[in-house]
Design a protein around this motif. Structure first.
Motif, PDB file in Angstrom:
ATOM      1  N   LEU A  42       7.280 -22.073  22.130  1.00 12.40           N
ATOM      2  CA  LEU A  42       8.703 -22.112  22.480  1.00 12.40           C
ATOM      3  C   LEU A  42       9.533 -22.838  21.421  1.00 12.40           C
ATOM      4  CD1 LEU A  42       8.494 -22.848  26.313  1.00 12.40           C
ATOM      5  CD2 LEU A  42       9.055 -20.672  25.208  1.00 12.40           C
ATOM      6  N   ARG A  43       9.036 -23.957  20.932  1.00 15.00           N
ATOM      7  CA  ARG A  43       9.813 -24.717  19.942  1.00 15.00           C
ATOM      8  C   ARG A  43       9.887 -24.016  18.594  1.00 15.00           C
ATOM      9  NH1 ARG A  43       8.446 -29.776  18.350  1.00 15.00           N
ATOM     10  NH2 ARG A  43       6.276 -29.513  18.878  1.00 15.00           N
ATOM     11  N   GLN A  44       8.922 -23.160  18.308  1.00 16.28           N
ATOM     12  CA  GLN A  44       8.905 -22.461  17.020  1.00 16.28           C
ATOM     13  C   GLN A  44      10.143 -21.577  16.845  1.00 16.28           C
ATOM     14  OE1 GLN A  44       5.248 -20.402  16.410  1.00 16.28           O
ATOM     15  NE2 GLN A  44       5.746 -19.780  14.344  1.00 16.28           N
ATOM     16  N   THR A  45      10.719 -21.110  17.936  1.00 14.24           N
ATOM     17  CA  THR A  45      11.884 -20.223  17.833  1.00 14.24           C
ATOM     18  C   THR A  45      13.201 -20.992  17.791  1.00 14.24           C
ATOM     19  OG1 THR A  45      12.091 -20.010  20.238  1.00 14.24           O
ATOM     20  CG2 THR A  45      10.660 -18.417  19.104  1.00 14.24           C
ATOM     21  N   LEU A  46      13.152 -22.314  17.949  1.00  8.65           N
ATOM     22  CA  LEU A  46      14.379 -23.117  17.936  1.00  8.65           C
ATOM     23  C   LEU A  46      14.831 -23.402  16.509  1.00  8.65           C
ATOM     24  CD1 LEU A  46      13.437 -25.727  20.697  1.00  8.65           C
ATOM     25  CD2 LEU A  46      14.870 -23.682  20.944  1.00  8.65           C
ATOM     26  N   PRO A  47      16.124 -23.664  16.317  1.00 10.29           N
ATOM     27  CA  PRO A  47      16.605 -24.037  14.981  1.00 10.29           C
ATOM     28  C   PRO A  47      15.939 -25.337  14.519  1.00 10.29           C
ATOM     29  CG  PRO A  47      18.437 -23.781  16.533  1.00 10.29           C
ATOM     30  CD  PRO A  47      17.187 -23.601  17.296  1.00 10.29           C
ATOM     31  N   SER A  48      15.793 -25.471  13.224  1.00 11.49           N
ATOM     32  CA  SER A  48      15.005 -26.546  12.628  1.00 11.49           C
ATOM     33  C   SER A  48      15.325 -27.966  13.081  1.00 11.49           C
ATOM     34  CB  SER A  48      15.073 -26.463  11.108  1.00 11.49           C
ATOM     35  OG  SER A  48      14.259 -27.461  10.548  1.00 11.49           O
ATOM     36  N   PRO A  49      16.538 -28.452  13.059  1.00  4.49           N
ATOM     37  CA  PRO A  49      16.686 -29.860  13.448  1.00  4.49           C
ATOM     38  C   PRO A  49      16.320 -30.094  14.920  1.00  4.49           C
ATOM     39  CG  PRO A  49      18.830 -28.889  12.935  1.00  4.49           C
ATOM     40  CD  PRO A  49      17.784 -27.869  12.630  1.00  4.49           C
ATOM     41  N   VAL A  54      13.000 -32.145  20.018  1.00  6.36           N
ATOM     42  CA  VAL A  54      12.783 -31.941  21.447  1.00  6.36           C
ATOM     43  C   VAL A  54      11.311 -31.632  21.705  1.00  6.36           C
ATOM     44  CG1 VAL A  54      15.140 -31.135  21.821  1.00  6.36           C
ATOM     45  CG2 VAL A  54      13.326 -29.476  21.428  1.00  6.36           C
ATOM     46  N   ARG A  55      10.899 -31.822  22.944  1.00  6.35           N
ATOM     47  CA  ARG A  55       9.516 -31.549  23.333  1.00  6.35           C
ATOM     48  C   ARG A  55       9.508 -30.780  24.647  1.00  6.35           C
ATOM     49  NH1 ARG A  55       8.292 -31.935  18.976  1.00  6.35           N
ATOM     50  NH2 ARG A  55       7.520 -33.728  17.891  1.00  6.35           N
ATOM     51  N   PHE A  56       8.609 -29.825  24.750  1.00  2.16           N
ATOM     52  CA  PHE A  56       8.390 -29.125  26.000  1.00  2.16           C
ATOM     53  C   PHE A  56       7.508 -30.024  26.853  1.00  2.16           C
ATOM     54  CE2 PHE A  56       5.618 -26.349  28.517  1.00  2.16           C
ATOM     55  CZ  PHE A  56       6.568 -25.779  29.325  1.00  2.16           C
ATOM     56  N   ALA A  57       7.891 -30.228  28.117  1.00  6.10           N
ATOM     57  CA  ALA A  57       7.154 -31.155  28.966  1.00  6.10           C
ATOM     58  C   ALA A  57       6.307 -30.453  30.022  1.00  6.10           C
ATOM     59  CB  ALA A  57       8.121 -32.121  29.652  1.00  6.10           C
ATOM     60  N   LEU A  77      20.222 -27.727  23.398  1.00  2.00           N
ATOM     61  CA  LEU A  77      19.060 -26.984  23.895  1.00  2.00           C
ATOM     62  C   LEU A  77      19.448 -26.125  25.093  1.00  2.00           C
ATOM     63  CD1 LEU A  77      16.048 -26.567  23.363  1.00  2.00           C
ATOM     64  CD2 LEU A  77      15.585 -28.409  24.966  1.00  2.00           C
ATOM     65  N   ARG A  78      20.316 -26.638  25.964  1.00  2.00           N
ATOM     66  CA  ARG A  78      20.763 -25.863  27.124  1.00  2.00           C
ATOM     67  C   ARG A  78      21.506 -24.601  26.684  1.00  2.00           C
ATOM     68  NH1 ARG A  78      22.176 -31.154  28.963  1.00  2.00           N
ATOM     69  NH2 ARG A  78      20.572 -31.886  30.394  1.00  2.00           N
ATOM     70  N   LEU A  79      22.228 -24.684  25.564  1.00  3.16           N
ATOM     71  CA  LEU A  79      22.939 -23.516  25.052  1.00  3.16           C
ATOM     72  C   LEU A  79      21.973 -22.409  24.613  1.00  3.16           C
ATOM     73  CD1 LEU A  79      25.784 -25.198  22.961  1.00  3.16           C
ATOM     74  CD2 LEU A  79      26.003 -23.967  25.139  1.00  3.16           C
ATOM     75  N   LEU A  80      20.747 -22.770  24.323  1.00  2.57           N
ATOM     76  CA  LEU A  80      19.739 -21.796  23.869  1.00  2.57           C
ATOM     77  C   LEU A  80      18.851 -21.300  25.009  1.00  2.57           C
ATOM     78  CD1 LEU A  80      18.724 -23.601  20.559  1.00  2.57           C
ATOM     79  CD2 LEU A  80      20.143 -21.564  20.802  1.00  2.57           C
ATOM     80  N   GLN A  83      17.688 -17.588  24.931  1.00  6.51           N
ATOM     81  CA  GLN A  83      16.684 -17.367  23.875  1.00  6.51           C
ATOM     82  C   GLN A  83      15.329 -17.928  24.300  1.00  6.51           C
ATOM     83  OE1 GLN A  83      17.724 -19.014  20.037  1.00  6.51           O
ATOM     84  NE2 GLN A  83      15.587 -19.377  19.547  1.00  6.51           N
ATOM     85  N   ILE A  84      15.317 -19.111  24.884  1.00  9.91           N
ATOM     86  CA  ILE A  84      14.062 -19.749  25.298  1.00  9.91           C
ATOM     87  C   ILE A  84      13.388 -18.935  26.398  1.00  9.91           C
ATOM     88  CG2 ILE A  84      13.083 -21.806  26.413  1.00  9.91           C
ATOM     89  CD1 ILE A  84      15.351 -23.418  24.993  1.00  9.91           C
ATOM     90  N   LEU A  85      14.165 -18.465  27.377  1.00 15.55           N
ATOM     91  CA  LEU A  85      13.589 -17.680  28.475  1.00 15.55           C
ATOM     92  C   LEU A  85      13.033 -16.345  27.972  1.00 15.55           C
ATOM     93  CD1 LEU A  85      16.168 -18.398  31.305  1.00 15.55           C
ATOM     94  CD2 LEU A  85      13.810 -19.238  31.123  1.00 15.55           C
TER      95      LEU A  85
END
Length: 160
Positions: A42-49, A54-57, A77-80, A83-85
């Motif tokens: 999941l984090r791999q698809t997020l923008p770099s900074p 952030v961490r998936f819990a 993160l909430r704005l994404l 994309q995350i789902l």
């Protein structure tokens, strides 16, 4: 013809069993591996900074739960969420929402430097002790300590 069949014993092999072989621990380890793999995916698809901070819990009741170190990063993160789902669905994980909790990173403990430089007076006393002893090994140790005091003293007044 009758074959001798070994009777099963309670202990097989020798030594202790790894803790990972016991039911509850094995289940917990498997869950941790699954969550770690989901975190990386999941984090791999997020923008770099954002990806590094952030961490998936957890995945609980169809909610992907993330931890963010600040409210600003939580909002980003909430704005994404869409994309995350969609990423979660693409890797076979069903989730209907994303929850982001603010969990500041614990402050890094600063360990104070416990070593104090020897004063010039201490160096002088060490040199005096070196000249007054007859033991060559002890004399060498006193002189070595005195030289350390002189080096630390020269650094503190800006000279090298």
């Amino acid at each position: 013809m009758q074959r001798d069949v070994p009777t099963p014993s309670r202990r097989t092999g020798s030594g202790l069993k790894p803790v990972i072989e016991f039911g509850p621990v094995a289940s917990l380890a498997r869950k941790a591996r699954e969550l770690d793999a989901l975190d990386r995916a999941l984090r791999q698809t997020l923008p770099s900074p954002l990806r590094e901070q952030v961490r998936f819990a957890n995945l609980r009741d169809g909610r992907l739960i993330f931890l963010a170190p600040s409210p600003a990063l939580a909002a980003r993160l909430r704005l994404l969420q869409t994309q995350i789902l969609s990423t979660a669905r693409a890797i076979g994980t069903y989730a209907s929402s994303v929850t982001v909790k603010v969990a500041p990173q614990p402050p890094t403990e600063i360990v104070p430097d416990r070593s104090k430089p020897l004063s010039p007076a201490a160096a002088s006393h060490l040199r005096a002790a070196a000249t007054s002893t007859t033991d060559p090994e002890l004399r060498e140790l006193f002189l070595e300590l005195a030289s350390i005091a002189e080096v630390s003293d020269s650094r503190s007044d800006g000279t090298a």
